[in-house]
Scaffold this motif. Structure first.
Motif, PDB file in Angstrom:
ATOM      1  N   PRO A   1       0.789  -1.270   0.108  1.00  0.00           N
ATOM      2  CA  PRO A   1      -0.126   0.558   0.035  1.00  0.00           C
ATOM      3  C   PRO A   1       0.615   1.560   0.050  1.00  0.00           C
ATOM      4  O   PRO A   1       1.024   2.153   0.824  1.00  0.00           O
ATOM      5  N   TRP A   2       1.400   1.376  -0.899  1.00  0.00           N
ATOM      6  CA  TRP A   2       2.517   2.366  -1.012  1.00  0.00           C
ATOM      7  C   TRP A   2       2.318   3.422  -2.095  1.00  0.00           C
ATOM      8  O   TRP A   2       1.673   3.423  -2.954  1.00  0.00           O
ATOM      9  N   ALA A   3       1.764   5.119  -1.911  1.00  0.00           N
ATOM     10  CA  ALA A   3       1.247   5.336  -2.191  1.00  0.00           C
ATOM     11  C   ALA A   3       1.883   6.358  -3.663  1.00  0.00           C
ATOM     12  O   ALA A   3       3.395   5.952  -3.830  1.00  0.00           O
ATOM     13  N   GLY A   4       1.320   6.177  -5.307  1.00  0.00           N
ATOM     14  CA  GLY A   4       2.007   6.235  -5.697  1.00  0.00           C
ATOM     15  C   GLY A   4       1.746   8.094  -6.803  1.00  0.00           C
ATOM     16  O   GLY A   4       0.768   8.920  -5.746  1.00  0.00           O
ATOM     17  N   GLU A   5       2.207   8.641  -7.594  1.00  0.00           N
ATOM     18  CA  GLU A   5       2.111   9.419  -8.839  1.00  0.00           C
ATOM     19  C   GLU A   5       0.435   9.456  -8.783  1.00  0.00           C
ATOM     20  O   GLU A   5       0.608  10.895  -8.544  1.00  0.00           O
ATOM     21  N   ARG A   6      -0.082   8.705  -9.155  1.00  0.00           N
ATOM     22  CA  ARG A   6      -1.793   9.616  -9.554  1.00  0.00           C
ATOM     23  C   ARG A   6      -1.970   9.393  -7.814  1.00  0.00           C
ATOM     24  O   ARG A   6      -2.901  10.327  -7.825  1.00  0.00           O
ATOM     25  N   ASP A   7      -1.793   8.306  -6.749  1.00  0.00           N
ATOM     26  CA  ASP A   7      -2.643   8.823  -5.365  1.00  0.00           C
ATOM     27  C   ASP A   7      -1.882  10.536  -5.034  1.00  0.00           C
ATOM     28  O   ASP A   7      -2.877  10.661  -4.925  1.00  0.00           O
ATOM     29  N   ARG A   8      -1.066  10.643  -4.905  1.00  0.00           N
ATOM     30  CA  ARG A   8      -0.894  11.651  -4.175  1.00  0.00           C
ATOM     31  C   ARG A   8      -1.404  12.828  -5.346  1.00  0.00           C
ATOM     32  O   ARG A   8      -1.189  14.118  -4.825  1.00  0.00           O
ATOM     33  N   HIS A   9      -1.515  12.796  -6.695  1.00  0.00           N
ATOM     34  CA  HIS A   9      -2.179  14.192  -7.567  1.00  0.00           C
ATOM     35  C   HIS A   9      -3.287  13.865  -7.079  1.00  0.00           C
ATOM     36  O   HIS A   9      -3.758  14.979  -6.993  1.00  0.00           O
ATOM     37  N   VAL A  10      -3.897  12.991  -7.225  1.00  0.00           N
ATOM     38  CA  VAL A  10      -5.262  12.759  -6.094  1.00  0.00           C
ATOM     39  C   VAL A  10      -5.623  13.638  -5.052  1.00  0.00           C
ATOM     40  O   VAL A  10      -6.117  14.313  -4.380  1.00  0.00           O
ATOM     41  N   VAL A  11      -4.408  13.617  -4.010  1.00  0.00           N
ATOM     42  CA  VAL A  11      -4.732  13.710  -3.017  1.00  0.00           C
ATOM     43  C   VAL A  11      -5.043  14.665  -2.894  1.00  0.00           C
ATOM     44  O   VAL A  11      -5.749  15.959  -2.201  1.00  0.00           O
ATOM     45  N   GLU A  12      -4.323  15.113  -3.502  1.00  0.00           N
ATOM     46  CA  GLU A  12      -3.939  16.480  -3.354  1.00  0.00           C
ATOM     47  C   GLU A  12      -4.284  17.636  -3.997  1.00  0.00           C
ATOM     48  O   GLU A  12      -5.023  18.431  -3.282  1.00  0.00           O
ATOM     49  N   SER A  13      -5.069  17.324  -4.927  1.00  0.00           N
ATOM     50  CA  SER A  13      -6.558  17.640  -5.425  1.00  0.00           C
ATOM     51  C   SER A  13      -7.863  17.977  -4.761  1.00  0.00           C
ATOM     52  O   SER A  13      -8.057  18.520  -4.942  1.00  0.00           O
ATOM     53  N   VAL A  14      -7.739  16.389  -4.151  1.00  0.00           N
ATOM     54  CA  VAL A  14      -8.804  17.254  -3.457  1.00  0.00           C
ATOM     55  C   VAL A  14      -8.589  17.868  -2.147  1.00  0.00           C
ATOM     56  O   VAL A  14      -9.438  18.565  -1.885  1.00  0.00           O
ATOM     57  N   LEU A  15      -7.987  17.514  -1.292  1.00  0.00           N
ATOM     58  CA  LEU A  15      -7.171  18.428  -1.033  1.00  0.00           C
ATOM     59  C   LEU A  15      -7.401  20.250  -0.599  1.00  0.00           C
ATOM     60  O   LEU A  15      -7.539  20.902  -0.451  1.00  0.00           O
ATOM     61  N   LEU A  16      -6.818  20.553  -1.204  1.00  0.00           N
ATOM     62  CA  LEU A  16      -7.150  21.755  -2.303  1.00  0.00           C
ATOM     63  C   LEU A  16      -8.410  22.252  -2.426  1.00  0.00           C
ATOM     64  O   LEU A  16      -9.097  23.263  -1.865  1.00  0.00           O
ATOM     65  N   GLU A  17      -9.041  21.096  -3.769  1.00  0.00           N
ATOM     66  CA  GLU A  17     -10.677  21.774  -3.721  1.00  0.00           C
ATOM     67  C   GLU A  17     -11.509  21.569  -2.412  1.00  0.00           C
ATOM     68  O   GLU A  17     -12.579  22.172  -3.096  1.00  0.00           O
ATOM     69  N   THR A  18     -11.181  21.342  -1.422  1.00  0.00           N
ATOM     70  CA  THR A  18     -12.094  21.281   0.084  1.00  0.00           C
ATOM     71  C   THR A  18     -11.568  21.936   0.658  1.00  0.00           C
ATOM     72  O   THR A  18     -12.260  21.736   1.599  1.00  0.00           O
ATOM     73  N   GLY A  19     -10.965  22.891   0.700  1.00  0.00           N
ATOM     74  CA  GLY A  19     -10.283  23.785   1.660  1.00  0.00           C
ATOM     75  C   GLY A  19      -9.528  23.091   2.789  1.00  0.00           C
ATOM     76  O   GLY A  19      -9.590  23.840   3.952  1.00  0.00           O
ATOM     77  N   LEU A  20      -9.047  21.841   2.699  1.00  0.00           N
ATOM     78  CA  LEU A  20      -8.427  21.453   3.659  1.00  0.00           C
ATOM     79  C   LEU A  20      -6.769  21.544   3.243  1.00  0.00           C
ATOM     80  O   LEU A  20      -6.066  20.971   4.007  1.00  0.00           O
ATOM     81  N   GLN A  21      -6.279  22.093   3.056  1.00  0.00           N
ATOM     82  CA  GLN A  21      -4.262  22.473   2.453  1.00  0.00           C
ATOM     83  C   GLN A  21      -4.088  22.201   3.719  1.00  0.00           C
ATOM     84  O   GLN A  21      -2.872  22.212   4.023  1.00  0.00           O
TER      85      GLN A  21
END
Length: 272
Positions: free
Chosen positions: A108-128
């Protein structure tokens, strides 16, 4: 995408659902409304496979839900339960990353796609700004936002939410529902959402299914479903309805003293 045909469910000495059918398509938001005890939560348990119906069938992407493995289902369907996120000793970022687990391999290691999705969600939900805060230090409303972000990070094709605006102030209610609706339309996500607030349901749902005593009392567009007569019959209150001045969606105004005792009075409404 998600279809239910003739769902029945009973518990000892109590019938909860009787013949409920529904469908929700990609890019559509279907709202489930109804008074307490009308069967909303039980319906969600059947739609997510948490429980099996006594009769009827749930299909996800054309396949019976019971044929899906837990991992397959988790890749396609994300669920936000009514109780939301417990107070856990992880950071906001770590919890959101947990939404990516169904898409990861044996390790269960995060890949590039995983990191991109997480960062996008944090940004769009105002949780950065809160990414490194521990969830057990957050308020109930803040934890609810993290729970929604975790479900979004799962990158599902179907999103089921049980009262997602619980604990949120009005600004965050609108922000979350705006994001969910735009995300649904942009990515073609089928969204099924249980709401108690009829005005929010009218503003954000393409269609509404209204439950009464475990049956589908009515199903259609907000304008078709939210009428004074239907609200009186289902909720036992005498509402006044008007149109939203901007969106023109029906909006429910409540009258003091117009509860159960006046439920038999003729329905009222402003000119719509």
């Amino acid at each position: 995408m998600l279809v239910a045909d003739g769902l029945h469910k009973s518990y000892p000495n109590r019938r909860v659902l009787c013949g409920v059918s529904l469908s929700v398509s990609p890019g559509e938001v279907l709202g489930i409304v109804g008074p307490n005890g009308s069967g909303k939560t039980t319906l969600l348990r059947l739609l997510t496979g948490e429980e099996l119906p006594d009769k009827g069938e749930v299909r996800l992407d054309g396949r019976p839900l019971c044929d899906w493995s837990q991992r397959e289902k988790a890749r396609c369907l994300a669920v936000l339960p009514q109780e939301g996120l417990p107070s856990v000793p992880f950071t906001v970022r770590e919890v959101v990353e947990m939404g990516r687990h169904p898409h990861q391999g044996f390790w269960p290691w995060a890949g590039e796609r995983d990191r991109h999705v997480v960062e996008s969600v944090l940004l769009e939900t105002g949780l950065q700004a809160d990414r490194d805060r521990h969830v057990d230090q957050l308020s109930g409303g803040e934890r609810q936002r993290v729970a929604i972000a975790k479900a979004m990070a799962q990158d599902p094709r179907v999103l089921i939410l049980d009262e997602p605006t619980t604990f949120l102030d009005i600004a965050h209610q609108l922000g979350m529902l705006d994001w969910i609706r735009s995300w649904s339309q942009r990515e073609g996500i089928a969204v099924l959402i249980v709401l108690h607030d009829l005005n929010l349901a009218a503003l954000y749902c393409d269609r509404i299914l209204m439950l009464k005593e475990g049956t589908c009392f009515a199903q259609g567009s907000p304008s078709e479903i939210l009428t004074p007569d239907r609200i009186r019959k289902v909720y036992g209150v005498q509402p006044v309805l008007t149109r939203h001045p901007v969106t023109h969606a029906p909006q429910v105004l409540l009258q003091p003293g117009a509860g159960d005792s006046s439920a038999t009075k003729p329905a009222e409404s402003f000119t719509l």
